[in-house]
Design a protein around this motif. Structure first.
Motif, PDB file in Angstrom:
ATOM      1  N   PHE A  19      -6.573  -4.232  13.070  1.00 14.52           N
ATOM      2  CA  PHE A  19      -7.082  -4.197  11.700  1.00 14.52           C
ATOM      3  C   PHE A  19      -6.995  -2.787  11.125  1.00 14.52           C
ATOM      4  O   PHE A  19      -6.546  -2.592   9.998  1.00 14.52           O
ATOM      5  N   ALA A  20      -7.413  -1.802  11.899  1.00 10.16           N
ATOM      6  CA  ALA A  20      -7.376  -0.411  11.423  1.00 10.16           C
ATOM      7  C   ALA A  20      -5.947   0.036  11.143  1.00 10.16           C
ATOM      8  O   ALA A  20      -5.678   0.700  10.135  1.00 10.16           O
ATOM      9  N   ALA A  21      -5.016  -0.328  12.014  1.00 13.67           N
ATOM     10  CA  ALA A  21      -3.616   0.067  11.821  1.00 13.67           C
ATOM     11  C   ALA A  21      -3.029  -0.613  10.591  1.00 13.67           C
ATOM     12  O   ALA A  21      -2.331   0.024   9.791  1.00 13.67           O
ATOM     13  N   GLU A  22      -3.300  -1.898  10.430  1.00 17.17           N
ATOM     14  CA  GLU A  22      -2.780  -2.617   9.259  1.00 17.17           C
ATOM     15  C   GLU A  22      -3.351  -2.041   7.969  1.00 17.17           C
ATOM     16  O   GLU A  22      -2.649  -1.901   6.973  1.00 17.17           O
ATOM     17  N   ARG A  23      -4.641  -1.707   7.983  1.00 18.57           N
ATOM     18  CA  ARG A  23      -5.278  -1.123   6.805  1.00 18.57           C
ATOM     19  C   ARG A  23      -4.647   0.232   6.471  1.00 18.57           C
ATOM     20  O   ARG A  23      -4.358   0.526   5.303  1.00 18.57           O
ATOM     21  N   SER A  24      -4.395   1.045   7.478  1.00 22.03           N
ATOM     22  CA  SER A  24      -3.819   2.371   7.204  1.00 22.03           C
ATOM     23  C   SER A  24      -2.407   2.236   6.634  1.00 22.03           C
ATOM     24  O   SER A  24      -2.012   3.012   5.767  1.00 22.03           O
ATOM     25  N   ILE A  25      -1.654   1.238   7.092  1.00 24.49           N
ATOM     26  CA  ILE A  25      -0.309   1.018   6.546  1.00 24.49           C
ATOM     27  C   ILE A  25      -0.405   0.580   5.088  1.00 24.49           C
ATOM     28  O   ILE A  25       0.321   1.087   4.232  1.00 24.49           O
ATOM     29  N   ARG A  26      -1.299  -0.370   4.805  1.00 26.41           N
ATOM     30  CA  ARG A  26      -1.470  -0.829   3.416  1.00 26.41           C
ATOM     31  C   ARG A  26      -1.880   0.328   2.509  1.00 26.41           C
ATOM     32  O   ARG A  26      -1.367   0.477   1.397  1.00 26.41           O
ATOM     33  N   GLU A  27      -2.812   1.157   2.967  1.00 26.27           N
ATOM     34  CA  GLU A  27      -3.279   2.283   2.155  1.00 26.27           C
ATOM     35  C   GLU A  27      -2.164   3.293   1.935  1.00 26.27           C
ATOM     36  O   GLU A  27      -2.012   3.825   0.827  1.00 26.27           O
ATOM     37  N   ALA A  28      -1.359   3.558   2.945  1.00 29.74           N
ATOM     38  CA  ALA A  28      -0.247   4.499   2.801  1.00 29.74           C
ATOM     39  C   ALA A  28       0.788   3.957   1.821  1.00 29.74           C
ATOM     40  O   ALA A  28       1.315   4.706   0.983  1.00 29.74           O
ATOM     41  N   GLU A  29       1.084   2.668   1.912  1.00 29.53           N
ATOM     42  CA  GLU A  29       2.050   2.071   0.987  1.00 29.53           C
ATOM     43  C   GLU A  29       1.526   2.110  -0.441  1.00 29.53           C
ATOM     44  O   GLU A  29       2.272   2.392  -1.379  1.00 29.53           O
ATOM     45  N   SER A  30       0.252   1.832  -0.624  1.00 32.57           N
ATOM     46  CA  SER A  30      -0.354   1.865  -1.951  1.00 32.57           C
ATOM     47  C   SER A  30      -0.316   3.282  -2.522  1.00 32.57           C
ATOM     48  O   SER A  30       0.012   3.480  -3.700  1.00 32.57           O
ATOM     49  N   ALA A  43       1.787   5.642  -1.745  1.00 36.42           N
ATOM     50  CA  ALA A  43       3.187   5.974  -2.044  1.00 36.42           C
ATOM     51  C   ALA A  43       3.610   5.365  -3.376  1.00 36.42           C
ATOM     52  O   ALA A  43       4.278   6.024  -4.194  1.00 36.42           O
ATOM     53  N   ARG A  44       3.213   4.104  -3.634  1.00 33.83           N
ATOM     54  CA  ARG A  44       3.539   3.474  -4.927  1.00 33.83           C
ATOM     55  C   ARG A  44       2.878   4.215  -6.075  1.00 33.83           C
ATOM     56  O   ARG A  44       3.489   4.424  -7.128  1.00 33.83           O
ATOM     57  N   PHE A  45       1.633   4.632  -5.888  1.00 32.53           N
ATOM     58  CA  PHE A  45       0.912   5.364  -6.921  1.00 32.53           C
ATOM     59  C   PHE A  45       1.629   6.669  -7.269  1.00 32.53           C
ATOM     60  O   PHE A  45       1.859   6.985  -8.432  1.00 32.53           O
ATOM     61  N   HIS A  46       2.020   7.416  -6.243  1.00 38.12           N
ATOM     62  CA  HIS A  46       2.694   8.693  -6.489  1.00 38.12           C
ATOM     63  C   HIS A  46       4.077   8.495  -7.107  1.00 38.12           C
ATOM     64  O   HIS A  46       4.501   9.277  -7.961  1.00 38.12           O
ATOM     65  N   GLU A  47       4.761   7.447  -6.716  1.00 41.77           N
ATOM     66  CA  GLU A  47       6.060   7.145  -7.320  1.00 41.77           C
ATOM     67  C   GLU A  47       5.888   6.808  -8.794  1.00 41.77           C
ATOM     68  O   GLU A  47       6.676   7.242  -9.639  1.00 41.77           O
ATOM     69  N   HIS A  48       4.861   6.053  -9.102  1.00 44.02           N
ATOM     70  CA  HIS A  48       4.572   5.709 -10.497  1.00 44.02           C
ATOM     71  C   HIS A  48       4.276   6.975 -11.306  1.00 44.02           C
ATOM     72  O   HIS A  48       4.822   7.162 -12.402  1.00 44.02           O
ATOM     73  N   ARG A  49       3.437   7.841 -10.784  1.00 42.74           N
ATOM     74  CA  ARG A  49       3.103   9.090 -11.500  1.00 42.74           C
ATOM     75  C   ARG A  49       4.337   9.961 -11.671  1.00 42.74           C
ATOM     76  O   ARG A  49       4.521  10.581 -12.715  1.00 42.74           O
ATOM     77  N   ARG A  50       5.169  10.021 -10.648  1.00 43.40           N
ATOM     78  CA  ARG A  50       6.392  10.810 -10.734  1.00 43.40           C
ATOM     79  C   ARG A  50       7.284  10.246 -11.840  1.00 43.40           C
ATOM     80  O   ARG A  50       7.886  10.978 -12.628  1.00 43.40           O
ATOM     81  N   GLY A  51       7.379   8.929 -11.919  1.00 41.41           N
ATOM     82  CA  GLY A  51       8.178   8.278 -12.969  1.00 41.41           C
ATOM     83  C   GLY A  51       7.643   8.583 -14.352  1.00 41.41           C
ATOM     84  O   GLY A  51       8.415   8.854 -15.280  1.00 41.41           O
ATOM     85  N   LEU A  52       6.327   8.574 -14.508  1.00 36.57           N
ATOM     86  CA  LEU A  52       5.741   8.896 -15.810  1.00 36.57           C
ATOM     87  C   LEU A  52       6.011  10.345 -16.177  1.00 36.57           C
ATOM     88  O   LEU A  52       6.328  10.661 -17.337  1.00 36.57           O
ATOM     89  N   ALA A  53       5.896  11.237 -15.204  1.00 40.97           N
ATOM     90  CA  ALA A  53       6.118  12.658 -15.465  1.00 40.97           C
ATOM     91  C   ALA A  53       7.574  12.931 -15.845  1.00 40.97           C
ATOM     92  O   ALA A  53       7.866  13.862 -16.598  1.00 40.97           O
ATOM     93  N   GLU A  54       8.490  12.113 -15.341  1.00 36.93           N
ATOM     94  CA  GLU A  54       9.909  12.288 -15.639  1.00 36.93           C
ATOM     95  C   GLU A  54      10.325  11.503 -16.885  1.00 36.93           C
ATOM     96  O   GLU A  54      11.510  11.461 -17.220  1.00 36.93           O
ATOM     97  N   GLY A  55       9.345  10.878 -17.546  1.00 40.15           N
ATOM     98  CA  GLY A  55       9.641  10.165 -18.791  1.00 40.15           C
ATOM     99  C   GLY A  55      10.263   8.806 -18.617  1.00 40.15           C
ATOM    100  O   GLY A  55      10.813   8.255 -19.561  1.00 40.15           O
ATOM    101  N   ARG A  56      10.146   8.233 -17.430  1.00 35.28           N
ATOM    102  CA  ARG A  56      10.733   6.912 -17.217  1.00 35.28           C
ATOM    103  C   ARG A  56       9.815   5.792 -17.639  1.00 35.28           C
ATOM    104  O   ARG A  56      10.211   4.646 -17.624  1.00 35.28           O
TER     105      ARG A  56
END
Length: 119
Positions: A89-100, A102-115
């Motif tokens: 459970f702990a390992a699965e949760r850490s993977i989900r949190e890391a993926e989430s 990563a998506r958040f930072h990718e989204h922010r990077r896209g906004l900062a680049e005007g996409r």
């Protein structure tokens, strides 16, 4: 003490310790706390079952050393299966949190680049 058991078991696995020597050292570290040995063995095995590719098997070997340290004479119901599930459970949760994250930072990077927003 759980972290110390984890670190010691992992170190012994990487060092190629013999199972009897590893079990003896881990029993000494635990100071009679078989409940902590079972907890850490289960968590290490559970985490390894989800994230096996990250350590080349050292966590599984370390968990095996911890199980050997339990021996047959611990005299308690240590519910090892429960602790394996907790580790998974702990390992699965850490993977989900890391993926989430990563998506958040990718989204922010896209906004900062005007996409704009990209789902």
């Amino acid at each position: 003490m759980a972290a110390q058991l984890n670190a010691t078991a992992t170190r012994l696995a990487f060092a190629g310790a013999t199972p009897p020597d590893a079990a003896s050292e881990l029993r000494a570290v635990a100071g009679g706390r078989f409940d902590l040995i079972a907890q850490e063995a289960g968590k290490m095995a559970g985490i390894w079952s989800v994230k096996a590719r990250y350590d080349g098997g050292a966590a599984l070997i370390g968990a095996g050393f911890l199980v050997m340290a339990l021996g047959a004479d611990s005299g308690e119901d240590l519910d090892l299966v429960h602790w394996v599930d907790e580790g998974r459970f702990a390992a699965e949760r850490s993977i989900r949190e890391a993926e989430s994250l990563a998506r958040f930072h990718e989204h922010r990077r896209g906004l900062a680049e005007g996409r704009g927003d990209f789902g």
